[in-house]
Design a protein around this motif. Structure first.
Motif, mmCIF file in Angstrom:
data_model
loop_
_atom_site.group_PDB
_atom_site.id
_atom_site.type_symbol
_atom_site.label_atom_id
_atom_site.label_comp_id
_atom_site.label_asym_id
_atom_site.label_seq_id
_atom_site.Cartn_x
_atom_site.Cartn_y
_atom_site.Cartn_z
ATOM 1 N N ASP A 1 0.838 -1.212 0.000
ATOM 2 C CA ASP A 1 0.000 0.000 0.000
ATOM 3 C C ASP A 1 0.869 1.256 0.000
ATOM 4 N N GLN A 2 1.914 1.235 0.827
ATOM 5 C CA GLN A 2 2.786 2.417 0.919
ATOM 6 C C GLN A 2 3.520 2.641 -0.398
ATOM 7 N N LEU A 3 4.035 1.550 -0.986
ATOM 8 C CA LEU A 3 4.738 1.679 -2.273
ATOM 9 C C LEU A 3 3.787 2.210 -3.350
ATOM 10 N N ALA A 4 2.556 1.693 -3.349
ATOM 11 C CA ALA A 4 1.579 2.109 -4.378
ATOM 12 C C ALA A 4 1.228 3.592 -4.200
ATOM 13 N N PHE A 5 1.085 4.044 -2.950
ATOM 14 C CA PHE A 5 0.795 5.468 -2.707
ATOM 15 C C PHE A 5 1.959 6.328 -3.222
ATOM 16 N N THR B 1 16.004 4.384 -4.873
ATOM 17 C CA THR B 1 16.689 3.564 -3.870
ATOM 18 C C THR B 1 17.810 4.424 -3.288
ATOM 19 N N HIS B 2 18.207 4.117 -2.048
ATOM 20 C CA HIS B 2 19.257 4.933 -1.412
ATOM 21 C C HIS B 2 20.629 4.420 -1.846
ATOM 22 N N PRO B 3 21.521 5.323 -2.323
ATOM 23 C CA PRO B 3 22.823 4.837 -2.812
ATOM 24 C C PRO B 3 23.758 4.342 -1.713
ATOM 25 N N PHE B 4 23.529 4.751 -0.468
ATOM 26 C CA PHE B 4 24.502 4.419 0.583
ATOM 27 C C PHE B 4 23.930 3.591 1.736
ATOM 28 N N VAL B 5 22.635 3.283 1.690
ATOM 29 C CA VAL B 5 22.025 2.483 2.756
ATOM 30 C C VAL B 5 21.230 1.367 2.088
ATOM 31 N N ASP B 6 21.410 0.144 2.584
ATOM 32 C CA ASP B 6 20.704 -0.990 1.990
ATOM 33 C C ASP B 6 19.197 -0.871 2.179
ATOM 34 N N GLY B 7 18.462 -1.122 1.106
ATOM 35 C CA GLY B 7 17.006 -1.164 1.193
ATOM 36 C C GLY B 7 16.547 -2.495 1.778
ATOM 37 N N ASN B 8 15.251 -2.596 1.984
ATOM 38 C CA ASN B 8 14.639 -3.843 2.442
ATOM 39 C C ASN B 8 14.935 -4.942 1.417
ATOM 40 N N PRO B 9 15.365 -6.143 1.865
ATOM 41 C CA PRO B 9 15.765 -7.182 0.905
ATOM 42 C C PRO B 9 14.671 -7.517 -0.115
ATOM 43 N N GLU B 10 13.404 -7.473 0.298
ATOM 44 C CA GLU B 10 12.320 -7.809 -0.653
ATOM 45 C C GLU B 10 11.871 -6.615 -1.487
ATOM 46 N N HIS B 11 12.042 -5.423 -0.949
ATOM 47 C CA HIS B 11 11.587 -4.204 -1.641
ATOM 48 C C HIS B 11 12.714 -3.173 -1.556
ATOM 49 N N PRO B 12 13.645 -3.161 -2.518
ATOM 50 C CA PRO B 12 14.820 -2.285 -2.412
ATOM 51 C C PRO B 12 14.466 -0.799 -2.270
ATOM 52 N N GLU B 13 13.288 -0.395 -2.750
ATOM 53 C CA GLU B 13 12.926 1.038 -2.642
ATOM 54 C C GLU B 13 12.513 1.410 -1.221
ATOM 55 N N LEU B 14 12.356 0.408 -0.377
ATOM 56 C CA LEU B 14 11.901 0.667 0.990
ATOM 57 C C LEU B 14 13.089 0.626 1.939
ATOM 58 N N LEU B 15 13.216 1.685 2.739
ATOM 59 C CA LEU B 15 14.301 1.744 3.720
ATOM 60 C C LEU B 15 13.685 1.560 5.099
ATOM 61 N N ASP B 16 14.175 0.578 5.840
ATOM 62 C CA ASP B 16 13.737 0.451 7.233
ATOM 63 C C ASP B 16 14.599 1.395 8.054
ATOM 64 N N VAL B 17 14.007 2.483 8.518
ATOM 65 C CA VAL B 17 14.729 3.475 9.324
ATOM 66 C C VAL B 17 14.578 3.056 10.786
ATOM 67 N N VAL B 18 15.678 2.520 11.324
ATOM 68 C CA VAL B 18 15.599 1.908 12.652
ATOM 69 C C VAL B 18 16.615 2.555 13.591
ATOM 70 N N HIS C 1 11.131 2.407 14.734
ATOM 71 C CA HIS C 1 11.215 1.777 13.405
ATOM 72 C C HIS C 1 10.178 2.425 12.488
ATOM 73 N N MET C 2 10.679 2.989 11.393
ATOM 74 C CA MET C 2 9.815 3.630 10.399
ATOM 75 C C MET C 2 10.113 3.006 9.032
ATOM 76 N N ARG C 3 9.113 3.002 8.151
ATOM 77 C CA ARG C 3 9.341 2.558 6.762
ATOM 78 C C ARG C 3 9.386 3.794 5.877
ATOM 79 N N ARG C 4 10.507 3.961 5.143
ATOM 80 C CA ARG C 4 10.660 5.162 4.321
ATOM 81 C C ARG C 4 10.745 4.808 2.846
ATOM 82 N N ILE C 5 10.019 5.526 2.021
ATOM 83 C CA ILE C 5 10.213 5.453 0.574
ATOM 84 C C ILE C 5 10.437 6.881 0.061
ATOM 85 N N THR C 6 11.088 6.985 -1.087
ATOM 86 C CA THR C 6 11.354 8.306 -1.654
ATOM 87 C C THR C 6 10.955 8.311 -3.130
#
Ligand code: SIN
Length: 280
Positions: free
Chosen positions: A57-61, A70-87, A268-273
């Motif tokens: 839902d978040q990705l679709a929004f 995708t972030h060039p210097f921080v690994d994205g979520n393994p299943e969804h590279p565009e999603l960054l788990d900000v922890v 823990h937040m889920r971030r997309i850009t």
């Protein structure tokens, strides 16, 4: 209170930011999305309450605003590279986004906006501050505006992501590609928003390292002033997170600062850009 198509928008501070209620982002029709987009351009920061969003839902929004990055210097979520788990972990000394900055201005085409969804919040604290860079520019004297209007600022990821950089010291968030972080990119110091045409300051303490044609001590003096001015409290709003909150901000017009005032607790937040254009 301003009533939009099917939802309410309540400003949260004088300079920027609005709380949105009465929306379900998982089921937005096109007309309502247009009204959300208009509110985004008007308020720069939207705090959308009471959501229950899957990752999809978040990705679709986010994709309704454009292609995701995708972030060039921080690994994205393994299943969804565009999603960054900000922890932030309980024993972390630093947190991701813990200082005034605008996202990824070290890129040639920095992201248009960021969309953050609360997954786990500390029992108290963990707010995010935002500062309106149009208001900061407008508040400068005409003489200062004239002086800075055509300057070009130099940005780099090095202070954060080069070996030993501040963001490489997080326990919870692994960084990568340190060797690439030394690259420099030039952006106008005063940026014109591509959708609203408004001018705003476009420098930040995390990534702006100089001003083209100036000696480093001259640039430092001017940048120190502009960054302190641009983050003065009169240009800010404060977002207090609640379970189910999603906040999106316009990186073309705001700086932000994730406060780290909850030591001993997890956040823990889920971030997309959303990809942006070349600043002009
Ligand atoms: C960020 O800078 O993207 C993080 C903001 C936050 O965690 O509040």
């Amino acid at each position: 209170m301003v009533v939009q198509t099917t939802f309410a928008v309540q400003p949260i501070a004088g300079a920027l930011g609005a709380e949105v209620t009465g929306l379900d982002l998982a089921t937005l029709d096109d007309e309502t999305f247009t009204a959300v987009h208009d509110a985004f351009l008007e308020h720069h920061v939207l705090v959308i309450r009471d959501q229950s969003l899957s990752v999809e839902d978040q990705l679709a929004f986010g994709r309704r605003f454009g292609e995701l990055d995708t972030h060039p210097f921080v690994d994205g979520n393994p299943e969804h590279p565009e999603l960054l788990d900000v922890v932030t972990e309980p024993d972390d000394r630093i947190n991701f986004g813990g200082g005034w900055h605008t996202d990824v201005t070290f890129m040639e085409e920095p992201d248009l906006g960021s969309i953050l969804y609360a997954v786990e919040l500390p029992p108290i604290g963990g707010d995010t501050l935002f500062a309106n860079q149009h208001a900061a520019y407008d508040a400068l004297s005409p003489t200062m505006q004239h002086m800075i209007d055509d300057l070009v600022a130099i940005h780099s990821a090095a202070p954060q992501y080069a070996p030993g950089g501040l963001s490489t010291q997080s326990n919870a968030m692994a960084t990568k590609n340190a060797g690439l972080a030394l690259a420099k990119v030039e952006h106008p110091l005063v940026r014109t928003h591509p959708e609203t045409g408004r001018k705003g300051l476009y420098v930040n303490g995390a990534f702006t390292i100089g001003i083209k044609g100036m000696r480093s001590n001259e640039a430092k003096m001017l940048l120190d002033f502009l960054i302190a001015h641009g983050t003065h409290e009169r240009f800010t709003c404060r977002v207090n997170w609640q379970p189910g909150s999603l906040t999106m901000w316009d990186n073309r017009s705001v700086q932000h600062f994730a406060l780290h005032d909850y030591a001993g607790h997890t956040r823990h937040m889920r971030r997309i850009t959303v990809k942006g254009d070349r600043p002009r």
